[in-house]
Design an enzyme around this catalytic site. Structure first.
Site, PDB file in Angstrom:
ATOM      1  N   GLY A 189       0.709  -1.169   0.092  1.00  0.00           N
ATOM      2  CA  GLY A 189       0.097  -0.093   0.055  1.00  0.00           C
ATOM      3  C   GLY A 189       0.898   1.418   0.098  1.00  0.00           C
ATOM      4  O   GLY A 189       2.010   1.335  -0.241  1.00  0.00           O
ATOM      5  N   ASP A 198      -5.743  -2.970  -5.342  1.00  0.00           N
ATOM      6  CA  ASP A 198      -6.382  -3.347  -3.820  1.00  0.00           C
ATOM      7  C   ASP A 198      -7.811  -3.327  -3.910  1.00  0.00           C
ATOM      8  O   ASP A 198      -8.272  -4.361  -3.062  1.00  0.00           O
ATOM      9  CB  ASP A 198      -5.638  -2.494  -2.806  1.00  0.00           C
ATOM     10  CG  ASP A 198      -5.823  -1.083  -3.004  1.00  0.00           C
ATOM     11  OD1 ASP A 198      -6.129  -0.778  -4.317  1.00  0.00           O
ATOM     12  OD2 ASP A 198      -5.720  -0.255  -2.086  1.00  0.00           O
ATOM     13  N   ASP A 247     -13.627  -0.035   2.591  1.00  0.00           N
ATOM     14  CA  ASP A 247     -12.021  -0.251   2.883  1.00  0.00           C
ATOM     15  C   ASP A 247     -11.594   0.932   3.337  1.00  0.00           C
ATOM     16  O   ASP A 247     -11.478   2.027   2.898  1.00  0.00           O
ATOM     17  CB  ASP A 247     -11.207  -0.856   1.732  1.00  0.00           C
ATOM     18  CG  ASP A 247      -9.975  -1.056   1.825  1.00  0.00           C
ATOM     19  OD1 ASP A 247      -9.328  -0.586   3.153  1.00  0.00           O
ATOM     20  OD2 ASP A 247      -9.282  -1.862   1.363  1.00  0.00           O
TER      21      ASP A 247
END
Length: 240
Positions: free
Chosen positions: A9, A92, A113
């Site tokens: 990330g 993602d 998320d």
């Protein structure tokens, strides 16, 4: 098959170890050299990597000793992707939606998320991915208030806070934390108007913080991206 899923990330690298589809270990590392050491210890048969921070070339410098599937927008997925600009879609986000397929019975799903940004992604009961929404995450909201005003402080550490802040710092924390809660509740409510039986799944680093604050019943799965990555790896193995 012993597999490792890697989620690289903007702020950290998360690693999930799986054995025959069962999650064994979840850990975090700070950089690619540390990731290389972890993979040497885990000795997986296959690896899947999803990165929003490093190119494949940058990753290969540290992962070349392993059999790696580098997730891209061309990677086969167990869903139909209806997003109009597929090349701009965060990988993602896709992985989290695939992970949502493992939660509950066949139904419509909303994946929320909570990370650097807060993303909302809709997967219908026929496994069609439609897209969703993106808004600033916790740290981004604090940073924006600091960067675009002259006197508001930069808040980097925060605790639980009452609805009514009695200082500038606590008022900022209330605005961000309760504001995000209200945003999430509001968006869930809008989705439920169209899909009353929708399953809401909360994931990401902020999932646990907001799980108890929301009015709606949700399922919290902080490691949903890693679960989805492992499922993508299995799906591609089966297609060989």
């Amino acid at each position: 098959m012993k597999a490792v899923a890697i989620d690289i990330g903007n702020t950290k690298i998360k690693v999930g170890s799986f054995d025959s589809g069962t999650q064994i270990e979840i850990l975090e590392v700070s950089d690619l050299p540390s990731l290389q050491k972890v993979l040497t210890r885990l000795a997986p048969d296959r690896v899947i990597s999803c990165s929003v921070a490093y190119s494949v070339t940058e990753q290969e410098a540290y992962l070349s000793n392993h059999d790696v599937l580098y997730m891209s927008h061309d990677t086969p997925l167990p869903l139909q992707n209806l997003y109009s600009t597929k090349e701009t879609l965060g990988l993602d986000r896709l992985a989290a939606v695939v992970g949502a397929q493992t939660v509950g019975n066949l139904c419509d799903r909303l994946v929320i998320d909570i990370g650097t940004c807060i993303t909302y992604d809709f997967l219908d009961r026929d496994n069609n991915y439609h897209g969703g929404a993106i808004s600033p995450g916790i740290a981004l909201r604090f940073k924006a208030m600091h960067d675009y005003t002259k006197r508001l402080p930069l808040i980097e550490e925060y605790d639980e806070v009452d609805l009514i802040g009695d200082s500038t710092r606590s008022a900022m924390m209330s605005g961000v934390i309760h504001g995000i809660s209200a945003e999430i509740d509001g968006i869930i409510s809008r989705y439920k108007q169209k899909w009353p039986d929708i399953q809401v799944i909360l994931c990401g680093g902020g999932a646990k913080r907001f799980e108890s604050k929301l009015k709606e019943s949700i399922f919290a799965s902080p490691e949903l991206v890693l679960v989805g990555l492992n499922r993508i790896l299995e799906y591609n193995e089966d297609k060989k």
